[in-house]
Design a protein around this motif. Structure first.
Motif, PDB file in Angstrom:
ATOM      1  N   ALA A  14      -3.837   4.268   7.600  1.00 56.60           N
ATOM      2  CA  ALA A  14      -3.995   5.627   7.067  1.00 56.60           C
ATOM      3  C   ALA A  14      -2.671   6.282   6.711  1.00 56.60           C
ATOM      4  O   ALA A  14      -2.639   7.256   5.959  1.00 56.60           O
ATOM      5  CB  ALA A  14      -4.737   6.501   8.070  1.00 56.60           C
ATOM      6  N   THR A  15      -1.565   5.746   7.226  1.00 54.87           N
ATOM      7  CA  THR A  15      -0.263   6.340   6.918  1.00 54.87           C
ATOM      8  C   THR A  15       0.056   6.271   5.425  1.00 54.87           C
ATOM      9  O   THR A  15       0.895   7.028   4.934  1.00 54.87           O
ATOM     10  CB  THR A  15       0.870   5.656   7.716  1.00 54.87           C
ATOM     11  OG1 THR A  15       0.817   4.238   7.496  1.00 54.87           O
ATOM     12  CG2 THR A  15       0.735   5.941   9.202  1.00 54.87           C
ATOM     13  N   SER A  16      -0.631   5.395   4.691  1.00 53.71           N
ATOM     14  CA  SER A  16      -0.412   5.329   3.240  1.00 53.71           C
ATOM     15  C   SER A  16      -0.787   6.648   2.577  1.00 53.71           C
ATOM     16  O   SER A  16      -0.249   7.006   1.531  1.00 53.71           O
ATOM     17  CB  SER A  16      -1.224   4.187   2.617  1.00 53.71           C
ATOM     18  OG  SER A  16      -2.605   4.414   2.746  1.00 53.71           O
ATOM     19  N   THR A  17      -1.721   7.381   3.190  1.00 50.55           N
ATOM     20  CA  THR A  17      -2.145   8.680   2.671  1.00 50.55           C
ATOM     21  C   THR A  17      -0.969   9.640   2.574  1.00 50.55           C
ATOM     22  O   THR A  17      -0.905  10.482   1.678  1.00 50.55           O
ATOM     23  CB  THR A  17      -3.220   9.305   3.587  1.00 50.55           C
ATOM     24  OG1 THR A  17      -4.264   8.367   3.785  1.00 50.55           O
ATOM     25  CG2 THR A  17      -3.788  10.569   2.990  1.00 50.55           C
ATOM     26  N   TYR A  18      -0.021   9.525   3.503  1.00 53.78           N
ATOM     27  CA  TYR A  18       1.127  10.430   3.530  1.00 53.78           C
ATOM     28  C   TYR A  18       2.290   9.903   2.695  1.00 53.78           C
ATOM     29  O   TYR A  18       3.067  10.682   2.157  1.00 53.78           O
ATOM     30  CB  TYR A  18       1.606  10.644   4.977  1.00 53.78           C
ATOM     31  CG  TYR A  18       0.483  10.743   5.977  1.00 53.78           C
ATOM     32  CD1 TYR A  18      -0.463  11.772   5.884  1.00 53.78           C
ATOM     33  CD2 TYR A  18       0.332   9.809   6.992  1.00 53.78           C
ATOM     34  CE1 TYR A  18      -1.510  11.853   6.779  1.00 53.78           C
ATOM     35  CE2 TYR A  18      -0.715   9.890   7.892  1.00 53.78           C
ATOM     36  CZ  TYR A  18      -1.636  10.908   7.777  1.00 53.78           C
ATOM     37  OH  TYR A  18      -2.673  10.981   8.658  1.00 53.78           O
ATOM     38  N   VAL A  19       2.390   8.584   2.596  1.00 54.75           N
ATOM     39  CA  VAL A  19       3.541   7.984   1.908  1.00 54.75           C
ATOM     40  C   VAL A  19       3.343   7.945   0.389  1.00 54.75           C
ATOM     41  O   VAL A  19       4.285   8.192  -0.371  1.00 54.75           O
ATOM     42  CB  VAL A  19       3.819   6.562   2.443  1.00 54.75           C
ATOM     43  CG1 VAL A  19       5.007   5.933   1.728  1.00 54.75           C
ATOM     44  CG2 VAL A  19       4.069   6.594   3.948  1.00 54.75           C
ATOM     45  N   ALA A  33       4.128  23.042   0.045  1.00 54.44           N
ATOM     46  CA  ALA A  33       2.692  22.767  -0.068  1.00 54.44           C
ATOM     47  C   ALA A  33       2.379  21.353   0.408  1.00 54.44           C
ATOM     48  O   ALA A  33       1.388  21.131   1.114  1.00 54.44           O
ATOM     49  CB  ALA A  33       2.234  22.945  -1.515  1.00 54.44           C
ATOM     50  N   ALA A  34       3.238  20.385   0.022  1.00 56.79           N
ATOM     51  CA  ALA A  34       3.030  18.991   0.422  1.00 56.79           C
ATOM     52  C   ALA A  34       3.094  18.840   1.932  1.00 56.79           C
ATOM     53  O   ALA A  34       2.282  18.124   2.533  1.00 56.79           O
ATOM     54  CB  ALA A  34       4.082  18.100  -0.237  1.00 56.79           C
ATOM     55  N   THR A  35       4.049  19.530   2.563  1.00 58.03           N
ATOM     56  CA  THR A  35       4.199  19.455   4.023  1.00 58.03           C
ATOM     57  C   THR A  35       2.952  19.968   4.730  1.00 58.03           C
ATOM     58  O   THR A  35       2.426  19.324   5.653  1.00 58.03           O
ATOM     59  CB  THR A  35       5.427  20.278   4.474  1.00 58.03           C
ATOM     60  OG1 THR A  35       6.578  19.804   3.773  1.00 58.03           O
ATOM     61  CG2 THR A  35       5.651  20.130   5.973  1.00 58.03           C
ATOM     62  N   ILE A  36       2.442  21.119   4.281  1.00 61.10           N
ATOM     63  CA  ILE A  36       1.241  21.705   4.906  1.00 61.10           C
ATOM     64  C   ILE A  36       0.016  20.836   4.630  1.00 61.10           C
ATOM     65  O   ILE A  36      -0.789  20.550   5.527  1.00 61.10           O
ATOM     66  CB  ILE A  36       1.006  23.138   4.383  1.00 61.10           C
ATOM     67  CG1 ILE A  36       2.139  24.055   4.854  1.00 61.10           C
ATOM     68  CG2 ILE A  36      -0.338  23.682   4.861  1.00 61.10           C
ATOM     69  CD1 ILE A  36       2.094  25.448   4.285  1.00 61.10           C
ATOM     70  N   LEU A  37      -0.121  20.395   3.378  1.00 61.89           N
ATOM     71  CA  LEU A  37      -1.278  19.585   2.987  1.00 61.89           C
ATOM     72  C   LEU A  37      -1.326  18.274   3.753  1.00 61.89           C
ATOM     73  O   LEU A  37      -2.377  17.888   4.302  1.00 61.89           O
ATOM     74  CB  LEU A  37      -1.227  19.313   1.482  1.00 61.89           C
ATOM     75  CG  LEU A  37      -2.282  18.377   0.885  1.00 61.89           C
ATOM     76  CD1 LEU A  37      -3.685  18.900   1.145  1.00 61.89           C
ATOM     77  CD2 LEU A  37      -2.055  18.202  -0.605  1.00 61.89           C
ATOM     78  N   VAL A  62      -3.980  16.643   6.390  1.00 61.13           N
ATOM     79  CA  VAL A  62      -4.575  15.313   6.261  1.00 61.13           C
ATOM     80  C   VAL A  62      -4.397  14.529   7.559  1.00 61.13           C
ATOM     81  O   VAL A  62      -5.293  13.788   7.991  1.00 61.13           O
ATOM     82  CB  VAL A  62      -3.954  14.547   5.069  1.00 61.13           C
ATOM     83  CG1 VAL A  62      -4.421  13.098   5.044  1.00 61.13           C
ATOM     84  CG2 VAL A  62      -4.317  15.226   3.755  1.00 61.13           C
ATOM     85  N   TYR A  63      -3.252  14.709   8.210  1.00 60.51           N
ATOM     86  CA  TYR A  63      -3.001  14.043   9.494  1.00 60.51           C
ATOM     87  C   TYR A  63      -4.031  14.462  10.538  1.00 60.51           C
ATOM     88  O   TYR A  63      -4.593  13.633  11.255  1.00 60.51           O
ATOM     89  CB  TYR A  63      -1.588  14.380   9.989  1.00 60.51           C
ATOM     90  CG  TYR A  63      -1.322  13.909  11.400  1.00 60.51           C
ATOM     91  CD1 TYR A  63      -1.018  12.571  11.647  1.00 60.51           C
ATOM     92  CD2 TYR A  63      -1.393  14.783  12.480  1.00 60.51           C
ATOM     93  CE1 TYR A  63      -0.790  12.118  12.940  1.00 60.51           C
ATOM     94  CE2 TYR A  63      -1.169  14.343  13.774  1.00 60.51           C
ATOM     95  CZ  TYR A  63      -0.859  13.014  14.002  1.00 60.51           C
ATOM     96  OH  TYR A  63      -0.644  12.573  15.280  1.00 60.51           O
ATOM     97  N   PHE A  64      -4.326  15.766  10.603  1.00 62.23           N
ATOM     98  CA  PHE A  64      -5.316  16.263  11.560  1.00 62.23           C
ATOM     99  C   PHE A  64      -6.724  15.771  11.222  1.00 62.23           C
ATOM    100  O   PHE A  64      -7.534  15.510  12.112  1.00 62.23           O
ATOM    101  CB  PHE A  64      -5.309  17.800  11.593  1.00 62.23           C
ATOM    102  CG  PHE A  64      -4.221  18.385  12.439  1.00 62.23           C
ATOM    103  CD1 PHE A  64      -4.296  18.327  13.823  1.00 62.23           C
ATOM    104  CD2 PHE A  64      -3.126  18.995  11.859  1.00 62.23           C
ATOM    105  CE1 PHE A  64      -3.292  18.865  14.621  1.00 62.23           C
ATOM    106  CE2 PHE A  64      -2.105  19.536  12.642  1.00 62.23           C
ATOM    107  CZ  PHE A  64      -2.190  19.467  14.020  1.00 62.23           C
ATOM    108  N   ILE A  86       0.829  -1.221   0.000  1.00 66.60           N
ATOM    109  CA  ILE A  86       0.000   0.000   0.000  1.00 66.60           C
ATOM    110  C   ILE A  86       0.859   1.265   0.000  1.00 66.60           C
ATOM    111  O   ILE A  86       0.388   2.331  -0.405  1.00 66.60           O
ATOM    112  CB  ILE A  86      -1.014   0.030   1.171  1.00 66.60           C
ATOM    113  CG1 ILE A  86      -0.308   0.171   2.525  1.00 66.60           C
ATOM    114  CG2 ILE A  86      -1.925  -1.180   1.131  1.00 66.60           C
ATOM    115  CD1 ILE A  86      -1.275   0.507   3.664  1.00 66.60           C
ATOM    116  N   TYR A  87       2.109   1.163   0.444  1.00 67.87           N
ATOM    117  CA  TYR A  87       3.005   2.319   0.398  1.00 67.87           C
ATOM    118  C   TYR A  87       3.596   2.518  -1.002  1.00 67.87           C
ATOM    119  O   TYR A  87       3.401   3.546  -1.633  1.00 67.87           O
ATOM    120  CB  TYR A  87       4.166   2.136   1.384  1.00 67.87           C
ATOM    121  CG  TYR A  87       3.860   2.456   2.832  1.00 67.87           C
ATOM    122  CD1 TYR A  87       2.606   2.907   3.229  1.00 67.87           C
ATOM    123  CD2 TYR A  87       4.844   2.298   3.806  1.00 67.87           C
ATOM    124  CE1 TYR A  87       2.341   3.174   4.556  1.00 67.87           C
ATOM    125  CE2 TYR A  87       4.590   2.578   5.137  1.00 67.87           C
ATOM    126  CZ  TYR A  87       3.333   3.019   5.520  1.00 67.87           C
ATOM    127  OH  TYR A  87       3.077   3.302   6.830  1.00 67.87           O
TER     128      TYR A  87
END
Length: 305
Positions: A251-256, A280-284, A288-290, A17-18
């Protein structure tokens, strides 16, 4: 022995999934530069659906479903795959694969807002912060000069946004719809019927179909990887992880995924990674994490691509 085997399966499933899901943007980008987009998506999902049916037969899983379930799987397939994925493939002709992955990483934000608008669900304080950060991140991502200057890039970006809306609405739809209880059968019907719908879309848009024998070697390999790994292995791994570990970990796949897509696009296709894109990716992704709180995870993670 059993526990060790289980751990190995979990690690392999996370790799799927990653990395595999993250690589599908690159694979689709490679293929769509040579093939017609809806034909490409149709071949991928029809083939994957047939493979799933064959595997289900070997595993002695009954494929019989009711007429209502069939209708619902067709609708879900349209929301998720025919429009939600097929149009993304079309948009990849005009935007970088890494950019597309970053924009799509805002999917939880869209789902949360739709839940608020259509179902009146209250947005939790932490999720409100996530929404604000997500909007800022998306703005920084799409406001870059090299994107605004290209009309085709803007069109691709807007179409990806509509794909995200389709995915989000599909997520809310399937949460209440009568669908086959076996996720393998459910996925098979969604993929196969979506493949047929995409074939009709391809014909409606006058796309020129070609034989897989006429495709270049890299496109043939891309399609094989998309069908076997991107459609079957990764989705099976995803569903396995939902039972084996907590949804928060899945849900960590969302970030990876977007990070993998960005790096692969940069390495294999020489796609540019700007400082503003990284910011932008860092803020976005922080947003998503929140947003990915326990209350919103259930609906998002169950029906994520």
């Amino acid at each position: 022995m059993g526990r060790s085997s289980n751990s190995a399966l979990v690690i392999l499933a996370f790799f799927a999934i990653y990395v595999i899901w993250g690589s599908t943007y690159l694979l689709n980008k490679i293929a769509v530069l040579e093939l017609e987009p809806f034909m490409l998506a149709s071949c991928r999902f029809t083939t994957a659906g047939l493979f799933i049916f064959i595997l289900a037969k070997f595993m002695k899983i009954p494929l019989t479903i009711s007429k209502k379930q069939l209708l619902n799987t067709i609708l879900a397939g349209v929301f998720f795959l025919s429009f939600g994925n097929g149009v993304v493939v079309w948009a990849l002709r005009y935007v970088d694969s890494g950019f597309a992955a970053l924009e799509i990483s805002a999917q939880p934000l869209i789902i949360l807002l739709l839940m608020r608008m259509l179902q009146g669900k209250k947005i939790q304080p932490m999720s409100v912060i996530g929404v604000i950060l997500g909007i800022i991140g998306i703005y920084l991502l799409v406001s870059q000069k090299q994107i605004i200057a290209q009309k085709e890039s803007i069109t691709g970006m807007i179409m990806i946004f509509f794909c995200m809306l389709s995915w989000a609405y599909g997520s809310l739809f399937v949460a209440r719809a009568d669908l086959p209880t076996n996720y393998f059968v459910n996925t098979g019907y969604q993929m196969f019927t979506a493949g047929l719908t995409l074939a009709l879309m391809s014909l409606a848009f006058g796309e020129e179909w070609s034989s897989p024998l006429d495709w270049s070697g890299k496109v043939q390999w891309s399609m094989i990887l998309l069908v076997v790994f991107g459609s079957i292995v990764a989705f099976t791994s995803f569903n396995y992880l939902l039972k084996a570990v907590s949804p928060e970990k899945v849900a960590t796949s969302t970030y990876v995924n977007p990070i993998v897509a960005l790096l692969l696009g940069w390495y294999f296709l020489d796609e540019q990674i700007t400082v503003q894109s990284i910011f932008a990716a860092t803020i976005l992704l922080t947003g998503v994490y929140f947003i990915n709180t326990k209350k919103t995870l259930a609906i998002f993670e169950r029906f994520k691509r």
